[in-house]
Motif scaffolding. Sequence first.
Motif, PDB file in Angstrom:
ATOM      1  N   LYS A 224       0.855  -1.190   0.000  1.00  9.66           N
ATOM      2  CA  LYS A 224       0.000   0.000   0.000  1.00  9.66           C
ATOM      3  C   LYS A 224       0.889   1.236   0.000  1.00  9.66           C
ATOM      4  O   LYS A 224       2.042   1.199   0.434  1.00  9.66           O
ATOM      5  N   HIS A 225       0.324   2.308  -0.525  1.00 11.36           N
ATOM      6  CA  HIS A 225       1.091   3.562  -0.553  1.00 11.36           C
ATOM      7  C   HIS A 225       0.119   4.706  -0.363  1.00 11.36           C
ATOM      8  O   HIS A 225      -0.913   4.775  -1.016  1.00 11.36           O
ATOM      9  N   SER A 226       0.471   5.597   0.543  1.00 17.43           N
ATOM     10  CA  SER A 226      -0.369   6.782   0.745  1.00 17.43           C
ATOM     11  C   SER A 226       0.319   7.972   0.091  1.00 17.43           C
ATOM     12  O   SER A 226       1.550   8.069   0.098  1.00 17.43           O
ATOM     13  N   THR A 227      -0.484   8.869  -0.483  1.00 19.37           N
ATOM     14  CA  THR A 227       0.126  10.064  -1.088  1.00 19.37           C
ATOM     15  C   THR A 227       0.457  11.100  -0.014  1.00 19.37           C
ATOM     16  O   THR A 227       0.888  12.199  -0.336  1.00 19.37           O
ATOM     17  N   GLY A 228       0.261  10.763   1.250  1.00 18.44           N
ATOM     18  CA  GLY A 228       0.795  11.591   2.335  1.00 18.44           C
ATOM     19  C   GLY A 228      -0.244  12.410   3.057  1.00 18.44           C
ATOM     20  O   GLY A 228      -1.247  12.832   2.494  1.00 18.44           O
TER      21      GLY A 228
ATOM     22  N   LEU B 260      14.435  13.516  -8.070  1.00 20.24           N
ATOM     23  CA  LEU B 260      13.354  14.406  -8.533  1.00 20.24           C
ATOM     24  C   LEU B 260      12.469  14.862  -7.388  1.00 20.24           C
ATOM     25  O   LEU B 260      12.050  16.018  -7.330  1.00 20.24           O
ATOM     26  N   TYR B 261      12.174  13.941  -6.446  1.00 17.32           N
ATOM     27  CA  TYR B 261      11.266  14.312  -5.351  1.00 17.32           C
ATOM     28  C   TYR B 261      11.891  15.396  -4.473  1.00 17.32           C
ATOM     29  O   TYR B 261      11.224  16.368  -4.109  1.00 17.32           O
ATOM     30  N   ALA B 262      13.188  15.226  -4.175  1.00 15.31           N
ATOM     31  CA  ALA B 262      13.877  16.226  -3.332  1.00 15.31           C
ATOM     32  C   ALA B 262      13.874  17.581  -4.040  1.00 15.31           C
ATOM     33  O   ALA B 262      13.697  18.631  -3.413  1.00 15.31           O
ATOM     34  N   LEU B 263      14.034  17.554  -5.356  1.00 11.78           N
ATOM     35  CA  LEU B 263      14.048  18.798  -6.134  1.00 11.78           C
ATOM     36  C   LEU B 263      12.646  19.429  -6.162  1.00 11.78           C
ATOM     37  O   LEU B 263      12.481  20.636  -5.969  1.00 11.78           O
ATOM     38  N   ARG B 264      11.627  18.593  -6.386  1.00 11.62           N
ATOM     39  CA  ARG B 264      10.246  19.115  -6.444  1.00 11.62           C
ATOM     40  C   ARG B 264       9.850  19.732  -5.111  1.00 11.62           C
ATOM     41  O   ARG B 264       9.136  20.733  -5.071  1.00 11.62           O
ATOM     42  N   ASP B 265      10.342  19.125  -4.037  1.00 13.78           N
ATOM     43  CA  ASP B 265       9.958  19.603  -2.710  1.00 13.78           C
ATOM     44  C   ASP B 265      10.418  21.045  -2.470  1.00 13.78           C
ATOM     45  O   ASP B 265       9.784  21.765  -1.713  1.00 13.78           O
TER      46      ASP B 265
ATOM     47  N   ALA C   9      -3.526  17.391   2.315  1.00 11.75           N
ATOM     48  CA  ALA C   9      -3.026  16.495   1.267  1.00 11.75           C
ATOM     49  C   ALA C   9      -2.496  17.311   0.094  1.00 11.75           C
ATOM     50  O   ALA C   9      -2.704  18.525   0.027  1.00 11.75           O
ATOM     51  N   PHE C  10      -1.826  16.643  -0.841  1.00 10.26           N
ATOM     52  CA  PHE C  10      -1.372  17.366  -2.040  1.00 10.26           C
ATOM     53  C   PHE C  10      -2.544  17.631  -2.973  1.00 10.26           C
ATOM     54  O   PHE C  10      -2.539  18.608  -3.717  1.00 10.26           O
ATOM     55  N   MET C  11      -3.541  16.743  -2.986  1.00  8.25           N
ATOM     56  CA  MET C  11      -4.736  16.954  -3.796  1.00  8.25           C
ATOM     57  C   MET C  11      -5.784  17.627  -2.908  1.00  8.25           C
ATOM     58  O   MET C  11      -6.249  17.033  -1.930  1.00  8.25           O
TER      59      MET C  11
ATOM     60  N   PRO D  86       0.794  14.322 -13.050  1.00  8.89           N
ATOM     61  CA  PRO D  86       1.733  13.410 -13.741  1.00  8.89           C
ATOM     62  C   PRO D  86       2.968  13.102 -12.900  1.00  8.89           C
ATOM     63  O   PRO D  86       3.434  11.956 -12.877  1.00  8.89           O
ATOM     64  N   LEU D  87       3.485  14.108 -12.188  1.00 11.20           N
ATOM     65  CA  LEU D  87       4.718  13.880 -11.419  1.00 11.20           C
ATOM     66  C   LEU D  87       4.462  13.017 -10.189  1.00 11.20           C
ATOM     67  O   LEU D  87       5.280  12.160  -9.846  1.00 11.20           O
ATOM     68  N   ILE D  88       3.319  13.206  -9.512  1.00 13.67           N
ATOM     69  CA  ILE D  88       3.014  12.339  -8.356  1.00 13.67           C
ATOM     70  C   ILE D  88       2.755  10.916  -8.842  1.00 13.67           C
ATOM     71  O   ILE D  88       3.262   9.951  -8.273  1.00 13.67           O
ATOM     72  N   ALA D  89       1.971  10.794  -9.922  1.00 17.12           N
ATOM     73  CA  ALA D  89       1.627   9.447 -10.422  1.00 17.12           C
ATOM     74  C   ALA D  89       2.900   8.683 -10.790  1.00 17.12           C
ATOM     75  O   ALA D  89       3.076   7.518 -10.402  1.00 17.12           O
ATOM     76  N   ALA D  90       3.813   9.331 -11.513  1.00 18.54           N
ATOM     77  CA  ALA D  90       5.044   8.643 -11.929  1.00 18.54           C
ATOM     78  C   ALA D  90       5.922   8.332 -10.712  1.00 18.54           C
ATOM     79  O   ALA D  90       6.538   7.265 -10.631  1.00 18.54           O
ATOM     80  N   SER D  91       5.952   9.249  -9.737  1.00 18.02           N
ATOM     81  CA  SER D  91       6.766   9.046  -8.537  1.00 18.02           C
ATOM     82  C   SER D  91       6.265   7.829  -7.744  1.00 18.02           C
ATOM     83  O   SER D  91       7.034   6.929  -7.391  1.00 18.02           O
ATOM     84  N   VAL D  92       4.973   7.813  -7.489  1.00 19.30           N
ATOM     85  CA  VAL D  92       4.405   6.723  -6.677  1.00 19.30           C
ATOM     86  C   VAL D  92       4.505   5.393  -7.426  1.00 19.30           C
ATOM     87  O   VAL D  92       4.994   4.388  -6.897  1.00 19.30           O
ATOM     88  N   MET D  93       4.039   5.392  -8.679  1.00 19.72           N
ATOM     89  CA  MET D  93       3.944   4.116  -9.385  1.00 19.72           C
ATOM     90  C   MET D  93       5.318   3.550  -9.757  1.00 19.72           C
ATOM     91  O   MET D  93       5.506   2.346  -9.754  1.00 19.72           O
ATOM     92  N   SER D  94       6.304   4.416 -10.036  1.00 22.99           N
ATOM     93  CA  SER D  94       7.638   3.883 -10.351  1.00 22.99           C
ATOM     94  C   SER D  94       8.184   3.127  -9.135  1.00 22.99           C
ATOM     95  O   SER D  94       8.769   2.057  -9.256  1.00 22.99           O
ATOM     96  N   LYS D  95       7.926   3.671  -7.922  1.00 20.68           N
ATOM     97  CA  LYS D  95       8.427   3.014  -6.706  1.00 20.68           C
ATOM     98  C   LYS D  95       7.687   1.698  -6.457  1.00 20.68           C
ATOM     99  O   LYS D  95       8.283   0.685  -6.102  1.00 20.68           O
ATOM    100  N   LYS D  96       6.371   1.736  -6.616  1.00 19.63           N
ATOM    101  CA  LYS D  96       5.594   0.519  -6.340  1.00 19.63           C
ATOM    102  C   LYS D  96       5.925  -0.583  -7.346  1.00 19.63           C
ATOM    103  O   LYS D  96       6.024  -1.747  -6.992  1.00 19.63           O
TER     104      LYS D  96
END
Length: 437
Positions: free
Chosen positions: A81-85, A164-169, A206-208, A178-188
């Motif tokens: 499972k993964h939460s977007t935070g 990328l995540y550290a940079l986006r932050d 939340a981010f959304m 697109p950036l959250i989707a690619a970040s989460v799904m690439s890791k999973k």
Amino acid sequence: MRMVDLIMKKRDGFELADEEIKFWIDGYVKGEIPDYQSSAMNMAIFFEGMNKREIATLTDYMEHSGDVVDLSDIEGIKVDKHSTGGVGDKTSLVLGPMVAACGAKLAKMSGRGLGHTGGTLDKLESIPNLSISKSIKQMIAQVNDIGIAIVGQTAALVPADKKLYALRDVTGTVESIPLIAASVMSKKLASGTDAILLDVTVGEGAFMKNMNQARELAKTMVGIGSSLHRNTIAVLSDMSEPLGFAVGNNLEVKEAIASLRGQGPEDLMELCYTSGSIMLVQAKICETLEEAREKLHQVIENGAAFKKFCQMVEAQGGDVEYIKHPEKFEMARNIVEVRSKESGYIKEINALDIGISSMKLGGGRETLEDKIDMSAGIVLACKVGSKVKKGDLLCTVYTNKPLNEYASILDEIYGAYKYSRSKVEALPVIREVIREA
Ligand code: URA
């Protein structure tokens, strides 16, 4: 190919070709493309978006930017499972042992908190001696042995996301679908799991921030997972107020322990029961959601989920005495009661304000290098919908900061509360379940 041309292409609203996305990700991971050009590309994507093909390609190149884990040595269907935070989001600490106690295999690689959101790894590290550093081989052995491991992502896994995540932050580009989707799904995808339950948080903390955005993000991620034959389902969960009562690392671990012992807050437990039921059906342990929910209730009532958490803590070197006797956890020096200045119904407890306040009290990092005070944070005394009188306790603040530093934070905490004269209904924690793109 020149990076500057690709940035201008996206800035002007054009699609990037697959080889252009590859050029960016490969070059950035190798250090050939500098941070400033990747920042500009992130910002162009933030404003211009990406189509489905571009998001799938970005996810794929990010996933393969480092090692991809093979979990085939673990028998059965592996779920993750993964939460977007969010704020007060200790779900993995409760849900993980619950599903593992029902027989699911959970090999979870978690992240750290940054900004106003907390991270599972930081929370786990508030348990003395617990180690989140395990090799893939050790993690697999632990899952085969006890059914669950929650560890840190190894450095070799999805290095593109780490950079990328550290940079986006720090460049205002986190809240991009697109950036959250690619970040989460690439890791999973890189972590080798068969089935994925996504917890897409929605609301102030939340981010959304609204349901339309959350739905779009959820459908995008479910689409990516399904196209790669991973059973992917998303739960949209409310994050307008903090989840549960506790916000801050060891405070949240204590709430997770109480939850595993059958004394969990209603919203947190509902999120665990709904998410856990879906995961047990995904893992083919149960045929129906009703049967799964019943099983999850049983492992809370008979103590099996709590026992599973103890086993996990022990397997990762943690001191189980703290889990059995949570009063042993270090307590902050300053404990301050925040009392209501008005009477009425609580209409809002702004999760973002509470998350930022907890971070400033010492409970989170403002930069990656900051050291966290594990005992700092806020414990709510009431939730949205509660009726309070002037002088009633709103929350308790825990901090090791001196009065001259925390006094202004108390004002910010007051600012998070909004009142109504008439009765208020809190939003349900489960807003929607998304099964199809
Ligand atoms: N969580 C992630 O893993 N990545 C994001 O981009 C946002 C939340």
